[in-house]
Motif scaffolding. Sequence first.
Motif, PDB file in Angstrom:
ATOM      1  N   ALA A 121      37.874  27.550  28.325  1.00  0.00           N
ATOM      2  CA  ALA A 121      38.556  28.759  28.825  1.00  0.00           C
ATOM      3  C   ALA A 121      37.584  29.923  28.973  1.00  0.00           C
ATOM      4  O   ALA A 121      37.919  30.942  29.572  1.00  0.00           O
ATOM      5  N   ASP A 122      36.368  29.762  28.416  1.00  0.00           N
ATOM      6  CA  ASP A 122      35.363  30.826  28.544  1.00  0.00           C
ATOM      7  C   ASP A 122      34.468  30.603  29.770  1.00  0.00           C
ATOM      8  O   ASP A 122      33.480  31.317  29.957  1.00  0.00           O
ATOM      9  N   GLY A 123      34.796  29.596  30.558  1.00  0.00           N
ATOM     10  CA  GLY A 123      34.051  29.370  31.799  1.00  0.00           C
ATOM     11  C   GLY A 123      32.681  28.762  31.593  1.00  0.00           C
ATOM     12  O   GLY A 123      31.821  28.899  32.472  1.00  0.00           O
ATOM     13  N   GLY A 124      32.455  28.121  30.454  1.00  0.00           N
ATOM     14  CA  GLY A 124      31.209  27.367  30.300  1.00  0.00           C
ATOM     15  C   GLY A 124      30.146  28.047  29.464  1.00  0.00           C
ATOM     16  O   GLY A 124      28.973  27.663  29.540  1.00  0.00           O
ATOM     17  N   ILE A 125      30.539  29.033  28.651  1.00  0.00           N
ATOM     18  CA  ILE A 125      29.538  29.669  27.773  1.00  0.00           C
ATOM     19  C   ILE A 125      29.111  28.657  26.694  1.00  0.00           C
ATOM     20  O   ILE A 125      27.930  28.447  26.445  1.00  0.00           O
ATOM     21  N   VAL A 126      30.094  28.003  26.078  1.00  0.00           N
ATOM     22  CA  VAL A 126      29.769  27.039  25.013  1.00  0.00           C
ATOM     23  C   VAL A 126      29.420  25.662  25.583  1.00  0.00           C
ATOM     24  O   VAL A 126      28.471  25.028  25.134  1.00  0.00           O
ATOM     25  N   GLY A 127      30.169  25.202  26.555  1.00  0.00           N
ATOM     26  CA  GLY A 127      29.940  23.835  27.052  1.00  0.00           C
ATOM     27  C   GLY A 127      29.568  23.830  28.519  1.00  0.00           C
ATOM     28  O   GLY A 127      30.243  24.471  29.330  1.00  0.00           O
TER      29      GLY A 127
ATOM     30  N   TRP B  29      25.576  23.952  15.022  1.00  0.00           N
ATOM     31  CA  TRP B  29      26.896  24.291  15.579  1.00  0.00           C
ATOM     32  C   TRP B  29      27.586  25.441  14.849  1.00  0.00           C
ATOM     33  O   TRP B  29      28.129  26.348  15.457  1.00  0.00           O
ATOM     34  N   ARG B  30      27.552  25.381  13.534  1.00  0.00           N
ATOM     35  CA  ARG B  30      28.308  26.406  12.778  1.00  0.00           C
ATOM     36  C   ARG B  30      27.744  27.799  13.030  1.00  0.00           C
ATOM     37  O   ARG B  30      28.479  28.750  13.308  1.00  0.00           O
ATOM     38  N   GLU B  31      26.434  27.918  12.961  1.00  0.00           N
ATOM     39  CA  GLU B  31      25.802  29.226  13.186  1.00  0.00           C
ATOM     40  C   GLU B  31      25.956  29.664  14.639  1.00  0.00           C
ATOM     41  O   GLU B  31      26.168  30.837  14.940  1.00  0.00           O
ATOM     42  N   TYR B  32      25.814  28.710  15.534  1.00  0.00           N
ATOM     43  CA  TYR B  32      25.908  29.002  16.973  1.00  0.00           C
ATOM     44  C   TYR B  32      27.308  29.518  17.327  1.00  0.00           C
ATOM     45  O   TYR B  32      27.457  30.499  18.072  1.00  0.00           O
ATOM     46  N   MET B  33      28.332  28.867  16.768  1.00  0.00           N
ATOM     47  CA  MET B  33      29.705  29.286  17.064  1.00  0.00           C
ATOM     48  C   MET B  33      29.935  30.728  16.607  1.00  0.00           C
ATOM     49  O   MET B  33      30.549  31.530  17.294  1.00  0.00           O
ATOM     50  N   ARG B  34      29.428  31.039  15.452  1.00  0.00           N
ATOM     51  CA  ARG B  34      29.591  32.416  14.962  1.00  0.00           C
ATOM     52  C   ARG B  34      28.845  33.397  15.873  1.00  0.00           C
ATOM     53  O   ARG B  34      29.355  34.471  16.198  1.00  0.00           O
ATOM     54  N   GLY B  35      27.647  32.990  16.290  1.00  0.00           N
ATOM     55  CA  GLY B  35      26.874  33.841  17.192  1.00  0.00           C
ATOM     56  C   GLY B  35      27.655  34.138  18.472  1.00  0.00           C
ATOM     57  O   GLY B  35      27.726  35.282  18.927  1.00  0.00           O
ATOM     58  N   ILE B  36      28.264  33.106  19.042  1.00  0.00           N
ATOM     59  CA  ILE B  36      29.029  33.277  20.287  1.00  0.00           C
ATOM     60  C   ILE B  36      30.221  34.209  20.059  1.00  0.00           C
ATOM     61  O   ILE B  36      30.491  35.113  20.860  1.00  0.00           O
TER      62      ILE B  36
END
Length: 508
Positions: free
Chosen positions: A410-416, A306-313
């Motif tokens: 709010a990003d329209g489903g990029i993360v979730g 999660w931590r690395e992925y969030m930064r990537g996004i």
Amino acid sequence: MVKLVLVLGDQLTPTLSALDAGDPDKDVVVMAEVADEASYVPHHPKKIAFIFAAMRKFAQKLQDKGWTVAYTKLDDAGNTGSITGELIRRAEEHGATDILATEPGEWRLITALNELALPVTQHPDTRFIASHAEFETWAEGRKELRMEWFYRDIRRKTGLLMDGDKPVEGKWNFDHDNRKSAPKSINYTGPMQFTPDDTVEEVLTLVETKFDTNFGALRPFWFATDAGQAQRQLTRWITYALPHFGDFQDAMMNEEKFLYHSIISFYINAGLLDPLEVCRQVEQAYLDNYAPINAVEGFIRQIIGWREYMRGIYFLEGPDYTTRNVLGHDRDLPAMFWGADTKMNCVAKTVSQTADEAYAHHIQRLMVTGNFALLAGIDPQQVHEWYLAVYADAYEWVEAPNVIGMSQWADGGIVGSKPYVSSGAYIDRMSDYCKSCAYKVKNKTGAEACPFNLLYWDFLIRHRDRFSNNPRMGNMYRTWDRMKDDRKDAVIADAQKWLDRLDQGEAV
Ligand code: FAD
Ligand code: DLZ
Ligand code: SF4
């Protein structure tokens, strides 16, 4: 020729790329407590005190190692109030012409450094496991950027919990075992509390004077403020709490702020602990048969996944990410987020512990305050600024994808792939909050109905066009469709009444 080496408040790592690129015999490290950084959102006083105290101690460490450090305290005469202002002032003072930096974790500062009149080299932040290029390569051509696939690649890359090219115990993810509801009691007394020394005490007095109107309690101040102390907290947590971490990762309790959580995000994000080294220590507990796989895998996934992925996004999506508002939500953040009275016990408890500690755990952030803001249709930018302000671990690179993406959709489903929404039943299952709430979690309509029950349906119906074809949400709509019409009407009418009272500033 003298160069300046910039070290920001969340870059307190001896192996920082900017320090590696500099020469301790010639170059000058610049560290600065500045009004701009301390006030771009109204940070929690504990967060400001933590960063300033840790910066002062880190500066001393660099000096002990032979570096010349130009350190600006917040109340120093001549403080220009911004990082760029301090760089220019120090460049004139030392006759420096070049600046070495490690890429900041926020677009705002990256741009400011790029636009500086002096040449700045921004070195990659090598404290992360995945570089921007690696994340971009992983993301390229994928229809969906699901964290789980990224996480598996990082497991392979680091070798953590791997048995050759296979995951240990034959499975990548043991989350299924990590959803136990709140236990009767907790067998761990929480994070190690450090008594403020002279450096910390001086900072506390400063913060008390300058930020006395900010939301949150400065004292008692107990955070670790150097790498040694942060490691002591990590060791304490591995020894006494890690074995239980997985089981109760999602639980919430009235009388327990920390449960079995590690409380190390402040320290990792500021650079006092190295994420990979943390994971290696946790993996060792598994290899020593000290902690079970569900706890160890669950924890390691949070950090390398999660931590690395969030930064990537955050870096993939670019500077406009924080302004996204796909669902068009525009309600103002209610005063209860700043501590005003509310009858909702779960929200009151989460906000009051946030005020006390600048901390709430993941499920409180996601399924209480985040869930509420999403269901009530609060403007995601206001939600984002609130999270950025009140949590001591909040920097934009990690906070924004968690809030704009995971929590507010709010990003329209990029993360979730679907919004994290739930009725009161989820909170009731995972916590003891509902037992002492003025609302009744079992009531689906009426004045005493849990607001989450009303707002849940109101949200789903408002956004039916967008979500009804989502395969993970079809069940929810089928349940709604099976309800009798008069029941549906009552739910929507009661939700509207409740929202009206919220908008009128009532203590709902
Ligand atoms: P533990 O529960 O013990 O987890 C271990 C570690 O895993 C954490 O220290 C953290 O480094 C990492 N981690 C876990 N989940 C995440 C995640 N979703 N994203 C990134 N790292 C994670 N975390 C932040 O560090 N800064 C934030 O600003 C932040 N904002 C959040 C906002 C929302 C709406 C949500 C739902 C989550 C947010 N998180 C944030 C993630 C998570 O809530 C915190 O990392 C965690 O609560 C920190 O407490 P801990 O150290 O006790 O973590
Ligand atoms: C969060 C913060 C605060 C409150 N104050 C300072 C500061 O005075 N000086 C500094 O160098 N950094 C501070 N920070 C951390 C920065 O805001 C952080 O480096 C950027 O947001 C990028 O992540
Ligand atoms: Fe929260 Fe509803 Fe439970 Fe009250 S009844 S604590 S508002 S979930």
